[in-house]
Motif scaffolding. Structure first.
Motif, PDB file in Angstrom:
ATOM      1  N   VAL A 134       0.849  -1.194   0.000  1.00 32.97           N
ATOM      2  CA  VAL A 134       0.000   0.000   0.000  1.00 32.97           C
ATOM      3  C   VAL A 134       0.882   1.241   0.000  1.00 32.97           C
ATOM      4  N   GLU A 135       0.667   2.093  -0.979  1.00 34.39           N
ATOM      5  CA  GLU A 135       1.420   3.344  -1.068  1.00 34.39           C
ATOM      6  C   GLU A 135       0.614   4.454  -0.392  1.00 34.39           C
ATOM      7  N   ILE A 136       1.213   5.100   0.606  1.00 37.82           N
ATOM      8  CA  ILE A 136       0.540   6.159   1.345  1.00 37.82           C
ATOM      9  C   ILE A 136       1.065   7.506   0.869  1.00 37.82           C
ATOM     10  N   GLY A 137       0.166   8.364   0.420  1.00 38.49           N
ATOM     11  CA  GLY A 137       0.548   9.691  -0.053  1.00 38.49           C
ATOM     12  C   GLY A 137       0.885  10.617   1.096  1.00 38.49           C
ATOM     13  N   ASP A 138       1.116  11.853   0.779  1.00 37.23           N
ATOM     14  CA  ASP A 138       1.464  12.860   1.788  1.00 37.23           C
ATOM     15  C   ASP A 138       0.200  13.269   2.540  1.00 37.23           C
ATOM     16  N   LEU A 139       0.056  12.763   3.765  1.00 35.38           N
ATOM     17  CA  LEU A 139      -1.123  13.066   4.582  1.00 35.38           C
ATOM     18  C   LEU A 139      -0.768  13.955   5.770  1.00 35.38           C
ATOM     19  N   ASP A 140       0.472  14.417   5.826  1.00 41.50           N
ATOM     20  CA  ASP A 140       0.915  15.221   6.967  1.00 41.50           C
ATOM     21  C   ASP A 140       0.065  16.480   7.106  1.00 41.50           C
ATOM     22  N   GLY A 141      -0.380  16.714   8.326  1.00 38.74           N
ATOM     23  CA  GLY A 141      -1.175  17.904   8.602  1.00 38.74           C
ATOM     24  C   GLY A 141      -2.659  17.727   8.375  1.00 38.74           C
ATOM     25  N   LEU A 142      -3.057  16.588   7.834  1.00 40.80           N
ATOM     26  CA  LEU A 142      -4.474  16.341   7.561  1.00 40.80           C
ATOM     27  C   LEU A 142      -5.177  15.938   8.855  1.00 40.80           C
ATOM     28  N   ARG A 143      -6.308  16.573   9.126  1.00 46.23           N
ATOM     29  CA  ARG A 143      -7.073  16.297  10.338  1.00 46.23           C
ATOM     30  C   ARG A 143      -8.520  15.960   9.955  1.00 46.23           C
TER      31      ARG A 143
END
Length: 253
Positions: A134-143
């Motif tokens: 599973v490739e996880i994208g850039d989710l940093d900062g997502l709430r």
């Protein structure tokens, strides 16, 4: 004439209301009895199933020991693998049915809290055992405002579906649009057959082409959990260079 006829009509309305109240009471009692029965059956089935899985695991260790002595255990290992796979399948089906019953009889509640989406997604992927990466994208900062346990279960269902019926790569991306956070699970498969789309989120519904075992509850349960959290779950078919996508929508907080 009108004054005289009002009396019987009023009495009929009162009797109808009383009958409806009695019917609702019997229905509530029946629902509670069914809920109690499902809980009892689930408990009585889960315990021996857990014991069986424990013994299967111990048997695998015994086979490892025998193999080290030079004994050919390939046949026994193959049969053990099939038995273990079947037991895990029953375990998954039982969990889905019990979770569905909890929703139906209003015993499941969602706890809304502001979650770090990246962390929740990573935990969901770590908890899951599937053959595809599973490739996880850039989710940093997502709430998102959601129940962490429910959201992990939703993502687990979507990832399992992508692994069974889709094709690699499987990706998870996310974005915030206005007051809504969207988490998208996509794969490179053919997607849902067009004639099946109207029944996609119905309970016990499975496309005719599906050969993988299952209850047909996964997507129905995932959508119900999303709605309990105040969000929703939708599907987008393949378009251009994009594969099929399931979109979890939640309040961004």
């Amino acid at each position: 004439m009108e004054a005289g006829s009002a009396g019987p009509r009023h009495e009929d309305a009162v009797r109808a209301a009383e009958a409806l109240a009695q019917s609702n009471l019997r229905l509530e009692e029946s629902n509670q009895s069914l809920s109690d029965l499902l809980g009892l059956v689930g408990h009585d089935l889960r315990n021996p199933l857990t014991v069986s899985l424990g013994f299967l695991s111990m048997t695998e260790l015994e086979l490892d020991d025998l193999e080290q002595t030079g004994v050919d255990v390939s046949g026994a290992r193959a049969m053990l693998g099939r038995a273990t796979e079947a037991a895990h399948r029953v375990e998954s089906m039982l969990a889905s049915v019990l979770e569905m019953s909890r929703i139906d009889y209003a015993t499941l509640r969602g706890r809304g809290e502001l979650l770090d989406v990246a962390e929740t997604v990573r935990r969901a992927v770590t908890d899951l055992t599937i053959s595809s990466a599973v490739e996880i994208g850039d989710l940093d900062g997502l709430r998102a405002v959601a129940d962490a346990s429910h959201l992990r279960q939703v993502l687990g269902n979507l990832l399992s579906n992508a692994d069974k019926y889709g094709a690699a790569p499987i990706t998870i991306t996310g974005t915030t649009v206005g007051s809504t956070t969207r988490v998208v699970v996509a794969d490179a498969g053919a997607g849902v057959p067009p004639d099946f789309l109207p029944r996609l989120f119905e309970r016990f519904s499975r496309a005719e082409r599906e050969s993988e075992p299952g209850t047909g509850l996964g997507l129905h349960l995932a959508r119900r959990l999303c709605r309990i959290m105040g969000g929703d779950l939708g599907y987008l078919p393949p378009e251009g260079d994009q594969g099929p996508r399931f979109v979890v929508s939640l309040a961004a907080g």
